[in-house]
Design a protein around this motif. Sequence first.
Motif, PDB file in Angstrom:
ATOM      1  N   GLY A 169      19.036  -5.937  11.073  1.00  0.00           N
ATOM      2  CA  GLY A 169      19.156  -6.415   9.695  1.00  0.00           C
ATOM      3  C   GLY A 169      18.092  -5.871   8.759  1.00  0.00           C
ATOM      4  N   ASN A 170      17.333  -4.901   9.226  1.00  0.00           N
ATOM      5  CA  ASN A 170      16.275  -4.344   8.378  1.00  0.00           C
ATOM      6  C   ASN A 170      16.782  -3.284   7.430  1.00  0.00           C
ATOM      7  OD1 ASN A 170      16.763  -3.280  10.924  1.00  0.00           O
ATOM      8  ND2 ASN A 170      14.987  -1.925  10.746  1.00  0.00           N
ATOM      9  N   ALA A 179      19.451  -2.879   5.541  1.00  0.00           N
ATOM     10  CA  ALA A 179      19.936  -3.300   4.221  1.00  0.00           C
ATOM     11  C   ALA A 179      18.804  -3.818   3.353  1.00  0.00           C
ATOM     12  CB  ALA A 179      21.008  -4.371   4.389  1.00  0.00           C
ATOM     13  N   ARG A 235      24.939  -4.264   4.080  1.00  0.00           N
ATOM     14  CA  ARG A 235      24.815  -4.299   5.532  1.00  0.00           C
ATOM     15  C   ARG A 235      25.649  -3.193   6.159  1.00  0.00           C
ATOM     16  NH1 ARG A 235      20.408  -7.230   6.915  1.00  0.00           N
ATOM     17  NH2 ARG A 235      20.580  -9.436   6.381  1.00  0.00           N
ATOM     18  N   ALA A 236      25.081  -2.490   7.118  1.00  0.00           N
ATOM     19  CA  ALA A 236      25.788  -1.377   7.758  1.00  0.00           C
ATOM     20  C   ALA A 236      26.716  -1.851   8.865  1.00  0.00           C
ATOM     21  CB  ALA A 236      24.770  -0.391   8.333  1.00  0.00           C
ATOM     22  N   LYS A 265      26.844  10.111  13.497  1.00  0.00           N
ATOM     23  CA  LYS A 265      26.090   8.944  13.020  1.00  0.00           C
ATOM     24  C   LYS A 265      25.189   9.329  11.839  1.00  0.00           C
ATOM     25  CE  LYS A 265      25.145   4.552  13.354  1.00  0.00           C
ATOM     26  NZ  LYS A 265      26.155   3.503  13.242  1.00  0.00           N
TER      27      LYS A 265
HETATM   28  P1  CMP Z   1      21.651  -3.864   8.357  1.00  0.00           P
HETATM   29  O1  CMP Z   1      22.408  -2.758   7.748  1.00  0.00           O
HETATM   30  O2  CMP Z   1      20.678  -4.567   7.502  1.00  0.00           O
HETATM   31  O3  CMP Z   1      22.644  -4.887   8.993  1.00  0.00           O
HETATM   32  C1  CMP Z   1      23.350  -4.541  10.175  1.00  0.00           C
HETATM   33  C2  CMP Z   1      22.336  -4.160  11.196  1.00  0.00           C
HETATM   34  O4  CMP Z   1      22.820  -3.797  12.462  1.00  0.00           O
HETATM   35  C3  CMP Z   1      21.607  -2.934  10.735  1.00  0.00           C
HETATM   36  O5  CMP Z   1      20.824  -3.273   9.628  1.00  0.00           O
HETATM   37  C4  CMP Z   1      20.892  -2.506  11.990  1.00  0.00           C
HETATM   38  O6  CMP Z   1      19.630  -3.129  12.071  1.00  0.00           O
HETATM   39  C5  CMP Z   1      21.782  -3.079  13.095  1.00  0.00           C
HETATM   40  N1  CMP Z   1      22.390  -2.052  13.949  1.00  0.00           N
HETATM   41  C6  CMP Z   1      22.210  -1.951  15.277  1.00  0.00           C
HETATM   42  N2  CMP Z   1      22.898  -0.920  15.777  1.00  0.00           N
HETATM   43  C7  CMP Z   1      23.551  -0.352  14.750  1.00  0.00           C
HETATM   44  C8  CMP Z   1      24.407   0.772  14.643  1.00  0.00           C
HETATM   45  N3  CMP Z   1      24.773   1.506  15.715  1.00  0.00           N
HETATM   46  N4  CMP Z   1      24.846   1.112  13.401  1.00  0.00           N
HETATM   47  C9  CMP Z   1      24.498   0.403  12.314  1.00  0.00           C
HETATM   48  N5  CMP Z   1      23.698  -0.658  12.371  1.00  0.00           N
HETATM   49  C10 CMP Z   1      23.219  -1.067  13.560  1.00  0.00           C
END
Ligand code: CMP
Length: 675
Positions: free
Chosen positions: A105-106, A108, A115-116, A192
């Motif tokens: 969650g870092n 974003a 959020r990804a 990725k």
């Molecule tokens: P955030 O985008 O804040 O919220 C979703 C979180 O999932 C992201 O941060 C990452 O910390 C975590 N994450 C772990 N693995 C993945 C991945 N393969 N792709 C994207 N996010 C991931």
Amino acid sequence: DLKRKSPDAMFRSALRKLPEHRTATELEMIYDEILHINALKELSNEIKKQLTKVIQFEFHQQVGTTLFHQGDEGRSWYVILSGVVDVLIHGKGVVCSLHEGDDFGNLAIVNDAPRAATIVTAQPNCQFLRVEKFDFVKILNEVEAKTDRLKEHGKDVLILEKNSLKSRSGSMADTLTPSNYKYSIARGTVDKILEHILRYIQPWVLTGMEDSMEDFIITYKLFTDSKHLCEYLLKQYRAGDSLKKGVVYFVVRWSHIHTYIFHEDPDIQSFLKVDTNFIKHISENPMVAVSGKPGLLNRRSSNNGTSGASQVVLTVGTSVQRYPMSKQNGAEPIHDSDKVLLKIYDWNNTYTTVKLPISATVSFQIIAAACEKLSNSPSDFKLVELHENHDTNEIPKRQTSVATAVSLNSRLYLTTTGDHPYLVNKQSASKTIEASHMETVSSLEIAYHLCKHNWNLMNNIHILEFLFKTCGGHKFKWTTSNLNVMARRFNQLAYWPPTEICLCANINKRVQLLRKFIKWDTYLKMYHDMFGFMAVMIGIGNQAVSRLHDTWDKLPSKYRKMVQGFEGILDPSRNHRNYRLFVASTESTRIPYFPLIMKDLTFMQEGNDTFKDDLVNFEKMVITLLDINVTTSVDNLLETTKTAGTTKKYAITCPVITNQVVLNEMSNTVEPKRT
Ligand code: CMP
């Protein structure tokens, strides 16, 4: 009361309290606990202390509870105390699970981006530590570089590094955009890295991600190919709305950066035709219309269906080298499909000319075409370059861009094995060149035309040519003709002072000429043409010139001092420190000293692997082209009013002798050794 509980329970009850209600003992206890949490291991003790005051507890009993959805605004950062969560991405499903000690969650919150991924609990009774965005940013933004590893199906797919460095787009971007991207991509799988770029790129906004996208576009051929890239982009475009904008923007930038290479790539062209919606979407992009360049879709179709290739008359192997004049004095780049005229001699010094695309290879096209004309059997022959100093070298069979790669004043010969000694360059430049008397023309005028031509040649170089050159162009099936022409220009300018000065028999005229060269060079420096400046300076330092003691003795001391000053900049010691300092101290470099860029690129290329543990080593791609975009236009050069066409022509062609032995002999003739 606290004392009767287990340490674990005490820890939790301390965390459950509002941060401002925590006692000193509780804060200490929290501190002792978080010392052992994996995700926090890299943080300094000071930061951990601060965390104890803001960290909160979150608990979810049910399996399948969603903590947040992909696309949501990011509000907090999580560390898993116990339990498991699944990470879900649209179109991919569960990409990985995170366990005790992991964090998420870092992305974003650091980047102010959506959020990804979606996070869902995968076990009952999951416990988390949670830090709100405000605190996270306040505390953790100052943290030293932190590595973030994203996994999918048990494997690292993206490794990000938090950087406190400024974005390359300069301070403007840093102050204007609050959402400056804080992570740089260290390594990752091709897909990725792409997904990451597409997700965080914001059209029209300069974020750090813009740089990463450009680096990707410039370097992708090192680690993937156009076909794969196209397929991936189309897949993402069709997958849904989340990355559509990013994909369109990516393709638009791609076409801007690659220009004709983009339009001439068959894989890209067929990909563009696949999806009409996609094409429409792209052509509606304001940037496509805004750029004055030919649009994405109407590429070279203005030729009314005639073949896109233009013809360049670039004759090689004459005693005096000519540049591709018909391409408007180097004002236009040479394309791979352009045809050039090659003059190829055989052992009895008769020649034939063949007209082939610049991308023709030695073995399959050039030798074959020449042999056909000379009715020989191609299998016995080699293509040999005879230099002005009578050295020969065989041109490798798979080499392309031969017309631009051969050196000044050399000739191409078709020979069978072992008959190199036959080859005599009878028509060597030293026999045909005459003094130019350019010393009578205004210094400013010559410098202006020199600089302008250098500038044209530099602008002809496609940014990818640097990559092709340092990483082996044949792998990319692309030539580096414009870069070759620039390299040859460097030699031409470096042989120019010794040629002219040694052609000058009268000592007073020679002194005047040397003064002129120093003046021309001063102007080149003033014009920030470091390329021309360094080349001419090397020429003034040529042994055929430096040994002319009588000439130097007669030179006013003011000029000698100027040369000494210039020599300092030339000094290669400590990795050209003086030059780098000088360039850093000037506001702009109009034309950089290319040999140094090539050296840096080669160093970078050889010192770093393209792949590391199966991941693309993207950090390397980032250093790649840091320095190249340093152009300012020549429009604001002081143009002289009374420009004669001959001066311009001379500045472009300036015939030179490249045979050092001949130059030394000429130098000895004009000023015999002192006894
Ligand atoms: P955030 O985008 O804040 O919220 C979703 C979180 O999932 C992201 O941060 C990452 O910390 C975590 N994450 C772990 N693995 C993945 C991945 N393969 N792709 C994207 N996010 C991931």
